[in-house]
Design a protein around this motif. Structure first.
Motif, PDB file in Angstrom:
ATOM      1  N   LEU A 165      -6.309   6.693   1.866  1.00  0.00           N
ATOM      2  CA  LEU A 165      -6.812   5.374   2.147  1.00  0.00           C
ATOM      3  C   LEU A 165      -7.218   5.132   3.530  1.00  0.00           C
ATOM      4  O   LEU A 165      -6.158   5.383   4.424  1.00  0.00           O
ATOM      5  CB  LEU A 165      -5.655   4.517   1.608  1.00  0.00           C
TER       6      LEU A 165
ATOM      7  N   HIS B 240      -2.076   7.338   4.376  1.00  0.00           N
ATOM      8  CA  HIS B 240      -3.127   6.095   4.784  1.00  0.00           C
ATOM      9  C   HIS B 240      -3.259   6.001   6.283  1.00  0.00           C
ATOM     10  O   HIS B 240      -2.474   6.454   7.060  1.00  0.00           O
ATOM     11  CB  HIS B 240      -2.052   4.837   4.464  1.00  0.00           C
TER      12      HIS B 240
ATOM     13  N   GLU C 234       0.763  -1.263   0.171  1.00  0.00           N
ATOM     14  CA  GLU C 234      -0.037   0.015  -0.082  1.00  0.00           C
ATOM     15  C   GLU C 234       0.825   1.302   0.029  1.00  0.00           C
ATOM     16  O   GLU C 234       0.427   2.292  -0.188  1.00  0.00           O
ATOM     17  CB  GLU C 234      -0.856  -0.079   1.154  1.00  0.00           C
TER      18      GLU C 234
ATOM     19  N   VAL D  84      -1.646   3.827  -3.548  1.00  0.00           N
ATOM     20  CA  VAL D  84      -2.610   4.621  -3.747  1.00  0.00           C
ATOM     21  C   VAL D  84      -1.704   6.073  -4.111  1.00  0.00           C
ATOM     22  O   VAL D  84      -2.181   6.708  -4.907  1.00  0.00           O
ATOM     23  CB  VAL D  84      -3.435   4.884  -2.452  1.00  0.00           C
TER      24      VAL D  84
ATOM     25  N   ASP E  58      -8.479   2.197   6.332  1.00  0.00           N
ATOM     26  CA  ASP E  58      -8.564   0.871   6.632  1.00  0.00           C
ATOM     27  C   ASP E  58      -9.215   0.672   7.934  1.00  0.00           C
ATOM     28  O   ASP E  58      -8.714   0.723   8.903  1.00  0.00           O
ATOM     29  CB  ASP E  58      -7.272   0.052   6.520  1.00  0.00           C
TER      30      ASP E  58
ATOM     31  N   SER F 274      -9.822   5.212  -1.168  1.00  0.00           N
ATOM     32  CA  SER F 274     -10.167   3.757  -0.962  1.00  0.00           C
ATOM     33  C   SER F 274     -10.493   3.680   0.458  1.00  0.00           C
ATOM     34  O   SER F 274      -9.852   4.051   1.454  1.00  0.00           O
ATOM     35  CB  SER F 274      -8.769   3.164  -1.237  1.00  0.00           C
TER      36      SER F 274
END
Ligand SMILES: *[C@@H]1O[C@H](CO)[C@@H](O)[C@H](O)[C@H]1NC(C)=O
Ligand SMILES: *[C@@H]1O[C@H](CO)[C@@H](O)[C@H](O)[C@H]1NC(C)=O
Ligand SMILES: *[C@@H]1O[C@H](CO)[C@@H](O)[C@H](O)[C@H]1NC(C)=O
Length: 751
Positions: free
Chosen positions: A427, A406, A149, A173, A429, A451
């Motif tokens: 991103l 991220h 990632e 990303v 998660d 994402s």
């Protein structure tokens, strides 16, 4: 420590073999050398192969002089520091499919002669700073098919000899500045099939030798011209399959040696006349499958020879005259066809004369302007403002990486989505938490999010407006939850969403109403739900859909018309359902379908013309494990010009007509069928004999032919009427068919 599960049955065999093949002296040495259990050692050539043995660590006792070590398909999980330090002569190391989650710092220390390191198809999420230290001779590094990632600047610093770096099929990303620093010899960088939406302006700095850059299948919404221009020596740039809507001079693409530029399968609606003004050597420009209705004459690329426009809705009115005149004057070959006006629909642009291109007032029918207005695609959603902002602090339970943008709170037992992520997060998660329901505006302040991972979160409901404000969202992962429906407004607020993952939920119908909020939805994953049928209206909201995955549901019926709204569909996966027949009528209206999967349905028989509606476009057809007992002579009629793979393995076919129209096949699988090799099968035998492919068809009966290949069982067919008289013809046909794969190969090489 040896953990090899098997005794060593093989080495003695190999030794005997080598003993026979080699002169006595070296063979004797081979026998006395050590070799780990579970491996095969060819010590004379410095090769050791230990693949597919479930090894959990690198075996010891590998001969010190080994040059090529193959460990693929084991279960190593991690490479500890200096794991190979006793093998200083290694040149090739294969670690594919080893379930690797970690490569420790210094893992490859001591491998100063290594040329190829293959780490593809593992589960690496990150590369520690010093993971690749010591690989000063490495020429090729394969990292394809991992879960990367983020890449940290400096990760490749030690690889001064690297020529090829493959990072395709990961989860990148963002590319931070200077991430490839140190790769002074690298010529080809593969970054395709990631989720890149942003490249830092200096992301490609430090790549002086780069000639080819593959960035296709990413999420670039604007051409990162400044970043690309850092790679001054580029000759080939692949940017296809990115959602670019416009390219102009302001994108600042300055590539003095660029020869080939691919911008196919994007969302281009317009192009500035000087978009490539600073690419003077451009020779091939691929703009296929965009949304261009016209194009200005391009200024600057004076050597342009080929302009690919197929698949654009070109409007051949008077507006296109300058384009046509330029194509002729500059001697540019072009392959576009007119979408309108009606009288020119389907005509090749370069076969027209300027005087054919007329507008109202030039004496054409009324109504063409309205036609044009109707044909124009919708305006793209507006881009979020590009402001620079300091990041907020990160929610307590989470990790937020400023450099990669991220944020992650995976598996933290959270009951609600935390607030306060950096507002530039791309991103997020949130996998494996427990959210049950997502309230309205569950993700405030995340307008840059690309994402969003919400897999395994026990989600039962998305309330209306749950995604409000997610204007940049492209990927939404909702797999492995407990959703059974989505209300009309459930997905509002994320108009750019391209990829929606809903596998393994509880849907009994396609959530069609909710899809209306997703005008850009490209790919919809609904595998392994409980969808029972596809009815008209179910996909009304999915007009932009290209890939639809419905494998592993309970579909018994696809109504005619159910697929009509998804005009651009390319892939349709209906395998592992309960269909009792090919839904031929539903396939009408899918002019672009190239892959159809119907494997694992109880089809039993195929009727004449079953695939005719998609005959012109279909490239891959899966009918394996479908209980097929009977295929009528005309079942595949209409198919042919494009079909390159046909899967009929694992059915109950005792006989099969010759498949004569399918001259472009590159793969046909007929294995696992109980063929009866009698005279009825003679046409198939003949056809297979003339085909330069391995089809795997085997005779089950009569007993005298059992186990023989249908293609080779001449004895079974020798007594058939017509056998002798047509032998001469067969020889001719054989020669002809044998040429076909060669032709195909060439074509693919060129593209
Ligand atoms: C590896 O493990 C799998 C699953 O445990 C097993 O099916 C397979 O036979 C094993 N292979 C070897 C070579 O031991
Ligand atoms: C992000 O937050 C910072 C400060 O908290 C602010 O200055 C900036 O404008 C915000 N950026 C966006 C895109 O909202
Ligand atoms: C059909 O064949 C393909 C290719 O071999 C395979 O990937 C797929 O799993 C098979 N499907 C079924 C339902 O057996």
């Amino acid at each position: 420590m040896q953990r090899a599960p098997f005794p060593r049955p093989v080495s003695p065999t190999i030794s005997v073999l080598l003993f026979l093949l080699l002169p006595l002296g070296p063979a004797w040495r081979v026998v006395t050398q050590r070799c780990p259990q579970a491996c095969l050692c060819d010590n004379s050539r410095g090769r050791v192969a230990c693949q597919h043995h479930n090894l959990t660590e690198v075996p010891d006792a590998i001969p010190e002089l080994t040059q090529r070590l193959d460990l693929q398909g084991n279960m190593l999980k991690a490479i500890p520091p200096a794991a190979f330090q006793d093998l200083p002569h290694l040149t090739h190391l294969d670690l594919r499919h080893c379930g690797l989650e970690l490569v420790a710092e210094g893992a490859f220390r001591g491998l100063g002669r290594l040329l190829l390191l293959n780490l593809a198809s593992n589960r690496l999420r990150a590369l520690p700073q010093e993971a690749l230290g010591g690989l000063g001779s490495l020429r090729r590094l394969e990292l394809e098919g991992n879960l990367l990632e983020e890449l940290r600047p400096g990760a490749f610093e030690a690889l001064g000899a690297l020529v090829t770096l493959n990072l395709a099929h990961n989860a990148l990303v963002y590319l931070p500045a200077m991430v490839f620093q140190g790769l002074v010899r690298t010529r080809w960088l593969q970054l395709s099939h990631n989720a890149l939406s942003v490249l830092a302006p200096e992301a490609l700095a430090g790549l002086p030798a780069l000639r080819r850059l593959s960035l296709h299948h990413n999420e670039l919404q604007a051409l990162p011209g400044a970043a690309l221009s850092q790679a001054r020596g580029l000759a080939r740039l692949e940017l296809g399959h990115n959602p670019l809507t416009y390219v102009g001079e302001e994108d600042e693409l300055v590539l003095p040696t660029l020869r080939e530029l691919r911008l196919d399968h994007g969302a281009l609606q317009a192009l500035g006349p000087r978009a490539f003004a600073h690419c003077p050597r451009l020779h091939t420009l691929d703009l296929r499958a965009n949304q261009l209705d016209t194009l200005p004459p391009l200024q600057g690329p004076g050597r342009l020879g080929s302009l690919r426009l197929q698949g654009n809705p070109l409007w051949c009115g008077c507006q296109a005259r300058p384009l046509l005149q330029w194509l002729v004057r500059a001697r540019v070959r072009s392959d576009g066809t007119c979408q309108g006006p009606r009288r020119l629909r389907g005509e090749a642009l370069d076969t027209l004369r300027p005087s054919d291109l007329r507008c109202p007032g030039d004496g054409v029918e009324e109504g063409e302007e309205e036609e044009l207005a109707a044909a124009r695609p919708r305006a793209p959603p507006s881009t979020p403002q590009d402001e620079e902002g300091a990041a907020w602090p990160c929610p307590r339970a989470c990790l937020c990486a400023a450099a990669t943008r991220h944020s992650s709170c995976e598996r933290r037992g959270l009951q609600a989505v935390p607030r306060g992520f950096p507002n530039d997060t791309q991103l997020l998660d949130l996998r494996q938490n427990h959210f049950a329901s997502l309230p309205p505006a569950a993700f405030p302040g995340l307008g840059r999010l690309v994402s969003l991972h919400l897999q395994h979160c026990s989600i039962r409901e998305l309330e209306a407006g749950a995604l409000a404000g997610l204007g940049s969202l492209i990927y939404l992962y909702l797999s492995d939850n407990q959703l059974s429906s989505l209300s009309t407004a459930a997905l509002e607020g994320a108009p750019r969403l391209g990829y929606l993952y809903l596998e393994r939920n509880l849907f009994a119908r396609v959530p069609g109403a909710a899809l209306h909020a997703l005008p850009s939805l490209f790919s919809l994953h609904l595998q392994d739900n409980s969808v029972g049928r596809l009815a008209p209206g179910d996909l009304a909201g999915g007009r932009a859909l290209r890939w639809l995955y419905l494998s592993g549901n309970r579909i018994v019926h696809v109504s005619p018309g159910a697929l009509d709204p998804v005009l651009e569909l390319e892939k349709l996966h209906l395998d592992r359902n309960q269909l009792r027949e090919v839904p031929t009528r539903a396939l009408e209206g899918l002019p672009a379908l190239s892959e159809l999967r119907l494997a694992g349905n109880p089809l039993k028989a195929l009727r004449d013309g079953a695939f005719r509606p998609v005959g012109h476009s279909l490239q891959q057809l899966f009918l394996n494990s479908s209980d097929l007992e009977q295929i009528s002579a005309g079942a595949f009629s209409g198919l042919g010009p494009r079909l390159h793979s046909l899967h009929l393995q694992r059915n109950q076919l005792k006989t099969l007509p010759a498949l004569s129209g399918l001259g472009q096949l590159q793969l046909i699988d007929l294995g696992g069928n109980p063929f009866r090799c009698d005279c009825q099968l003679l046409p198939l035998h003949r056809w297979l004999t003339g085909l330069n492919l391995e089809a795997g068809a085997t005779c089950a009966t009569p007993p005298s032919a059992r186990g023989q290949k249908v293609k080779a069982a001449a004895a079974a067919f020798g007594a058939c009427p017509g056998w002798a008289t047509r032998k001469a013809k067969r020889t001719l046909a054989h020669r002809w068919d044998a040429r076909i794969p060669v032709k195909v190969g060439k074509e693919r090489g060129r593209l």
